[in-house]
Scaffold this active site. Structure first.
Site, PDB file in Angstrom:
ATOM      1  N   CYS A 122       0.804  -1.242   0.000  1.00 52.44           N
ATOM      2  CA  CYS A 122       0.000   0.000   0.000  1.00 52.44           C
ATOM      3  C   CYS A 122       0.830   1.283   0.000  1.00 52.44           C
ATOM      4  CB  CYS A 122      -1.008  -0.015   1.139  1.00 52.44           C
ATOM      5  SG  CYS A 122      -0.306  -0.363   2.755  1.00 52.44           S
ATOM      6  N   CYS A 130      -3.522  -2.667  -0.817  1.00 53.91           N
ATOM      7  CA  CYS A 130      -2.454  -3.537  -0.341  1.00 53.91           C
ATOM      8  C   CYS A 130      -2.076  -4.625  -1.345  1.00 53.91           C
ATOM      9  CB  CYS A 130      -2.842  -4.167   0.993  1.00 53.91           C
ATOM     10  SG  CYS A 130      -3.118  -2.929   2.286  1.00 53.91           S
ATOM     11  N   LYS A 195      -5.776  -9.089  11.522  1.00 49.75           N
ATOM     12  CA  LYS A 195      -5.676  -7.650  11.319  1.00 49.75           C
ATOM     13  C   LYS A 195      -7.055  -7.125  10.939  1.00 49.75           C
ATOM     14  CE  LYS A 195      -3.361  -4.078   8.649  1.00 49.75           C
ATOM     15  NZ  LYS A 195      -2.219  -3.744   7.785  1.00 49.75           N
ATOM     16  N   ARG A 205      -1.514   6.059   8.159  1.00 47.37           N
ATOM     17  CA  ARG A 205      -1.705   6.243   6.711  1.00 47.37           C
ATOM     18  C   ARG A 205      -1.271   7.640   6.276  1.00 47.37           C
ATOM     19  NH1 ARG A 205      -7.375   2.874   5.959  1.00 47.37           N
ATOM     20  NH2 ARG A 205      -6.486   0.904   6.693  1.00 47.37           N
ATOM     21  N   ARG A 217     -10.458  -0.904   3.021  1.00 42.25           N
ATOM     22  CA  ARG A 217      -9.764  -2.198   3.038  1.00 42.25           C
ATOM     23  C   ARG A 217     -10.664  -3.326   3.579  1.00 42.25           C
ATOM     24  NH1 ARG A 217      -5.149   0.201   1.740  1.00 42.25           N
ATOM     25  NH2 ARG A 217      -3.763   1.291   3.196  1.00 42.25           N
ATOM     26  N   LYS A 248      -3.897  -7.181  15.662  1.00 41.21           N
ATOM     27  CA  LYS A 248      -3.776  -5.748  15.436  1.00 41.21           C
ATOM     28  C   LYS A 248      -5.131  -5.147  15.114  1.00 41.21           C
ATOM     29  CE  LYS A 248      -1.767  -2.708  12.005  1.00 41.21           C
ATOM     30  NZ  LYS A 248      -1.103  -2.627  10.736  1.00 41.21           N
ATOM     31  N   SER A 274      -1.027   3.258  15.478  1.00 44.20           N
ATOM     32  CA  SER A 274      -0.834   4.711  15.451  1.00 44.20           C
ATOM     33  C   SER A 274      -1.969   5.496  16.113  1.00 44.20           C
ATOM     34  CB  SER A 274      -0.668   5.167  14.000  1.00 44.20           C
ATOM     35  OG  SER A 274      -1.783   4.780  13.219  1.00 44.20           O
ATOM     36  N   TYR A 313       4.908   2.441  19.298  1.00 44.31           N
ATOM     37  CA  TYR A 313       5.590   3.728  19.128  1.00 44.31           C
ATOM     38  C   TYR A 313       6.025   4.302  20.478  1.00 44.31           C
ATOM     39  CZ  TYR A 313       3.293   3.070  14.651  1.00 44.31           C
ATOM     40  OH  TYR A 313       2.868   2.528  13.468  1.00 44.31           O
TER      41      TYR A 313
HETATM   42  C1  PBG Z   1       0.234  -1.635   5.902  1.00 41.64           C
HETATM   43  C2  PBG Z   1       0.208  -1.372   7.360  1.00 41.64           C
HETATM   44  C3  PBG Z   1      -0.691  -0.556   8.084  1.00 41.64           C
HETATM   45  C4  PBG Z   1      -0.243  -0.570   9.403  1.00 41.64           C
HETATM   46  C5  PBG Z   1       0.872  -1.401   9.459  1.00 41.64           C
HETATM   47  N1  PBG Z   1       1.119  -1.907   8.186  1.00 41.64           N
HETATM   48  C6  PBG Z   1      -1.826   0.287   7.649  1.00 41.64           C
HETATM   49  C7  PBG Z   1      -3.007  -0.264   6.999  1.00 41.64           C
HETATM   50  O1  PBG Z   1      -3.245  -1.466   6.942  1.00 41.64           O
HETATM   51  O2  PBG Z   1      -3.738   0.584   6.466  1.00 41.64           O
HETATM   52  C8  PBG Z   1      -0.865   0.206  10.530  1.00 41.64           C
HETATM   53  C9  PBG Z   1       0.048   0.598  11.627  1.00 41.64           C
HETATM   54  C10 PBG Z   1      -0.447   1.667  12.522  1.00 41.64           C
HETATM   55  O3  PBG Z   1      -1.575   2.207  12.403  1.00 41.64           O
HETATM   56  O4  PBG Z   1       0.305   1.997  13.436  1.00 41.64           O
HETATM   57  N2  PBG Z   1      -0.693  -2.563   5.449  1.00 41.64           N
HETATM   58 ZN    ZN Z   2      -1.061  -2.468   3.175  1.00 37.09          ZN
END
Ligand code: PBG
Ligand code: ZN
Length: 322
Positions: A122, A130, A195, A205, A217, A248, A274, A313
């Site tokens: 992505c 993705c 996830k 993002r 997604r 996650k 995040s 983080y």
């Molecule tokens: C990529 C990815 C994402 C995150 C980790 N790898 C974003 C998403 O799936 O849109 C999110 C990490 C975060 O929010 O700290 N696929």
């Molecule tokens: Zn991705």
């Protein structure tokens, strides 16, 4: 004489007593710290929605990695912002991309620090999805060989752990086969097995410039309402060869972490994402909460729920606090 013989409060009477009977211990050894690497040199730019986190050029990423290692943090996960984007995300397996470059440089400076590579497209696709598209739909099977190429190129750059975050079906098996074929049978797979399609990824993002340009997604990431489905994803990924299983986001999904912990023998990781980080930082900046206390409480909750590994983080701060 009191009628009470059993008094739980006895074990809370002093700090020493509480230390003696504590059930869950956070350790700096639990942490993985994410880094965002950008093209260029001498760049250390704070990410607006993630105060305390930075866009780093490779030279500065190496400096930060040295700081982490000195604090005893065992691993970094590398994300990158590429120089170019295209339909299939080919920058993701470009040896000259910031991620591969950073891995080589960090491995050289710090051979014992574990390098985790986020494998996804992505950040590298012009449409921000993705995987590769077929019409307006992510084509699962056409994406698998692309992800396998990313994994091999990261392993060649020095990755110890490959972490696919794309949520395509069958990607763990495809990546395992490609790694083995290229003599990387010793490289570990940490699968983002569970996830969810979450609003908590918003700040990431922005930071990674990876928002989908149309739609969302939900056709590949999981529905936040489901937990049986999480166990199905775990079973599949373990069967395909995942060495470590990830859940996650973390905080809204600790029941999922607990259940996953109970059904698998693999180590369980959580990603404290995040949006979870940004909420704490924003409330702390307003003086509404005590940052240190909240961070340690959140991280302890993740560990108590069953996480062995915490990608966060907050790792740099927490390492100094515990
Ligand atoms: C990529 C990815 C994402 C995150 C980790 N790898 C974003 C998403 O799936 O849109 C999110 C990490 C975060 O929010 O700290 N696929
Ligand atoms: Zn991705």
């Amino acid at each position: 004489m009191s009628a009470l013989t059993i008094r739980p409060r006895r074990l809370r009477i002093s700090a020493a007593m509480r230390d003696l009977v504590r059930e869950t211990h956070l350790s700096v050894k639990d942490f993985v710290y994410p880094l965002f690497v950008v093209p260029g040199e001498n760049i250390r730019r704070e990410i607006p929605s993630m105060p305390g986190c930075y866009h780093l050029s490779v030279d500065k990423a190496v400096e930060t990695a040295k700081e982490l290692a000195a604090l005893g943090i065992p691993a970094v996960e590398i994300f990158g912002l590429p120089e170019y984007k295209d339909e299939i995300g080919s920058g993701a397996w470009d040896k000259k991309s910031p991620v591969q470059h950073a891995m080589t440089a960090i491995k050289k400076a710090l051979p014992d620090l574990l390098l985790v590579g986020d494998v996804c497209l992505c950040q590298y696709t012009s449409h921000g999805h993705c995987g590769a598209l077929k019409d307006k739909y992510v084509d699962n099977d056409a994406t698998l060989p692309l992800l396998a190429k990313v994994a091999v190129s990261q392993a060649e750059a020095g990755a110890d752990i490959i972490a696919p975050s794309d949520m395509m079906d069958g990607r763990v098996a495809a990546i395992r086969a490609a790694l083995d074929e290229h003599k990387f049978s010793h490289v570990t797979i940490m699968s983002y097995a569970v996830k969810y399609a979450s609003g908590y990824y918003g700040p990431f993002r922005d930071a990674a410039d990876s928002a989908p340009q149309f739609g969302d997604r939900r056709q590949y990431q999981m529905d936040p309402a489901n937990i049986r489905e999480a166990l199905k994803e775990v079973a599949l990924d373990v069967q395909e060869g995942a060495d470590i299983i990830m859940v996650k986001p973390a905080l809204a999904y600790l029941d999922v972490v607990r259940q996953v912990r109970e059904v698998t023998a693999q180590p369980v990781a959580v990603y404290n994402v995040s949006g979870e980080y940004a909420m704490v930082k924003a409330a702390a900046a307003k003086g509404w909460i005590e940052e240190k206390r909240l961070v340690l409480e959140n991280l302890t909750g993740m560990k108590r729920a069953g996480a062995d590994i915490i990608i966060t983080y907050h790792a740099l701060d927490a390492a100094r606090w515990i």
